[in-house]
Design an enzyme around this catalytic site. Structure first.
Site, short mmCIF file in Angstrom:
data_model
loop_
_atom_site.label_atom_id
_atom_site.label_comp_id
_atom_site.label_asym_id
_atom_site.label_seq_id
_atom_site.Cartn_x
_atom_site.Cartn_y
_atom_site.Cartn_z
N ARG A 140 21.58 -10.59 2.91
CA ARG A 140 20.58 -9.58 3.32
C ARG A 140 20.94 -8.24 2.67
O ARG A 140 20.07 -7.48 2.24
CB ARG A 140 20.53 -9.44 4.85
CG ARG A 140 19.72 -8.21 5.29
CD ARG A 140 19.22 -8.24 6.73
NE ARG A 140 20.17 -8.77 7.68
CZ ARG A 140 21.28 -8.15 8.10
NH1 ARG A 140 21.58 -6.94 7.65
NH2 ARG A 140 22.10 -8.73 8.95
N TYR B 134 -6.02 -1.05 0.55
CA TYR B 134 -5.76 -2.45 0.91
C TYR B 134 -5.81 -2.59 2.45
O TYR B 134 -5.17 -1.81 3.16
CB TYR B 134 -4.40 -2.89 0.37
CG TYR B 134 -4.10 -4.31 0.72
CD1 TYR B 134 -4.80 -5.37 0.13
CD2 TYR B 134 -3.15 -4.63 1.68
CE1 TYR B 134 -4.55 -6.68 0.48
CE2 TYR B 134 -2.89 -5.94 2.03
CZ TYR B 134 -3.60 -6.96 1.43
OH TYR B 134 -3.35 -8.27 1.79
C1 LIG Z 1 -2.03 -7.93 -1.57
C2 LIG Z 1 -1.80 -6.48 -1.53
C3 LIG Z 1 -0.87 -5.92 -0.65
C4 LIG Z 1 -0.09 -6.76 0.34
O1 LIG Z 1 0.80 -7.64 -0.29
P1 LIG Z 1 1.26 -9.07 0.27
O2 LIG Z 1 2.15 -9.59 -0.78
O3 LIG Z 1 0.02 -9.88 0.49
O4 LIG Z 1 1.95 -8.82 1.59
C5 LIG Z 1 -0.67 -4.54 -0.70
N1 LIG Z 1 -1.37 -3.76 -1.57
C6 LIG Z 1 -2.29 -4.27 -2.41
C7 LIG Z 1 -3.03 -3.37 -3.33
C8 LIG Z 1 -2.54 -5.64 -2.43
O5 LIG Z 1 -3.46 -6.14 -3.26
#
Ligand SMILES: *Cc1c(COP(=O)(O)O)cnc(C)c1O
Length: 389
Positions: free
Chosen positions: A46, A98
């Site tokens: 970790r 997002y």
């Molecule tokens: C998909 C995405 C996230 C989140 O990422 P995960 O790997 O799905 O947890 C954050 N920001 C953007 C712009 C994304 O497209």
């Protein structure tokens, strides 16, 4: 060395005992101490793992930062970064964001007193208008997901620096191959590496890069304390994907540019969102701060009733969430990625029930356009011809 070279060489030369070209996967969770008070540098996975460290050093180098950190997902990376803030702190955030980041801000952080205001961060006056004495950071996406708004990163970083705020950029859509926010003054870059960096829709991962060693140390403390780290196998898989990033991005962009222009010429597509189109309001800023316009194209259809027909009729392009892989994917943001954003908020930023988002893959452009043409023609015949008769 140029970025194409640094990408292709990730992990090579890491194992001098065997000369392995592909970096070894160190699955061990713990490491022997040579004697009391001595360490090989690795104690517990970790805290630090040799395979993960190769990836972390690679992304720090690619983004031009001081320290890289790898997480189990993009959201784990975002949430760990947001742990820099305390109750009472205020953030200014890109309004077309997002959906998962919005959910963390509104449903996890707001209840404990960390608040956010959402503005088009492309307008500095809008940022100034919501700033308070408690503001601590800007959190920016550019281009935004899914309406492709562009923010001037250098201008925002300069404003933030003058006011003592941090500038945090989610660089998922562009990757360091096209855009390096730290060079433009940002303090922290975050990635959903699940998308373009991994590139094959087969690994979930998040990355963070800090511009300075001090900020890197604070984030490393949070990474180790919270523990949402990336496993060694996934770190290896992500590095393997990243080696071909330059080639993939070039093809994603070529295809996206062709599709954006083709969609723009259709009568049943009133609006196309792609920063490379001449009529896109952010085109000049995007061209100045990035070396390409990316592989994401969004578009409005004339009538929301066309959407189910389009999604059902696509044969090559898959109706699925996510983006950035070699396979083309179509997403319906209002029902998928942005479902957690209230309808009024969504509509105000253009994420309506007529908006579709296409992650353009690396397939042959002729096959992609044939598939889109068949699905759009079918939907138009069903819905628009009906409306006319
Ligand atoms: C998909 C995405 C996230 C989140 O990422 P995960 O790997 O799905 O947890 C954050 N920001 C953007 C712009 C994304 O497209």
């Amino acid at each position: 060395m140029k970025i194409e070279t640094r990408l292709a060489q990730i992990g090579n030369g890491a194992d001098s005992t065997t000369g392995a070209i592909s970096a070894p996967i160190h699955q061990s969770t713990t490491f022997a101490h040579p004697s009391l008070g001595e360490s090989t540098g690795f104690d517990y996975t970790r805290t630090l793992n040799p395979t993960r460290k190769l990836l972390e050093d690679a992304i720090a180098d690619l983004e031009g930062g001081a320290r890289g950190l790898a997480f189990a997902s993009g959201m784990a990376a975002v949430h760990t970064v947001l742990n820099l803030f305390q109750p009472g702190d205020h953030l200014i955030v890109s309004n077309d964001l997002y959906g998962g980041t919005y959910r963390v801000l509104e449903q996890i952080l707001r209840p404990i007193g960390i608040t956010a205001s959402y503005v088009h961060t492309g307008n500095l006056e809008d940022i100034q208008a919501v700033a308070t004495d408690s503001t601590k950071a800007l959190f920016i996406e550019t281009p935004t997901n899914p309406t492709m708004q562009i923010t001037d990163l250098a201008a925002c970083a300069a404003l933030a620096q003058a006011r003592g705020w941090l500038t945090i950029v989610d660089n998922t859509f562009m990757t360091p191959f096209l855009q390096r926010p730290i060079d433009l003054g940002a303090d922290i870059v975050v990635h959903s590496a699940t998308k373009y960096l991994g590139g094959h829709n087969d690994v979930l991962a998040g990355l963070v890069v800090a511009a300075t060693p001090e900020l890197g140390e604070r984030l490393y403390f949070l990474q180790n304390s919270i523990g949402a780290v990336l496993g060694p196998h996934d770190a290896w898989l992500l590095m393997r994907g990243m080696k071909t990033l330059a080639l993939r991005m070039e093809r994603h962009m070529q295809n996206a540019y062709a599709i954006a222009g083709w969609l723009d010429a259709r009568d049943d597509i009133p609006r196309v969102y792609y920063p490379g189109l001449d009529h896109h309001e952010g085109r000049a800023v995007c061209a100045r701060q990035a070396s390409g316009f990316g592989g994401m194209v969004s578009f409005d259809v004339l009538d929301s009733r066309m959407v189910p027909y389009i999604l059902e009729h696509l044969e090559l392009i898959t109706f699925a969430e996510s983006l950035g892989g070699v396979e083309s994917l179509m997403t319906y943001p209002a029902r998928q990625t942005h479902f957690d954003i209230p309808e009024e908020v969504r509509n105000a930023i253009g994420v309506t029930d007529r908006l579709l988002r296409l992650s353009v893959g690396i397939e042959h452009i002729g096959d992609l356009i044939d598939d889109l043409a068949a699905a759009l023609d079918y939907a138009s015949d069903r819905v628009l011809a009906h409306a006319r008769s």
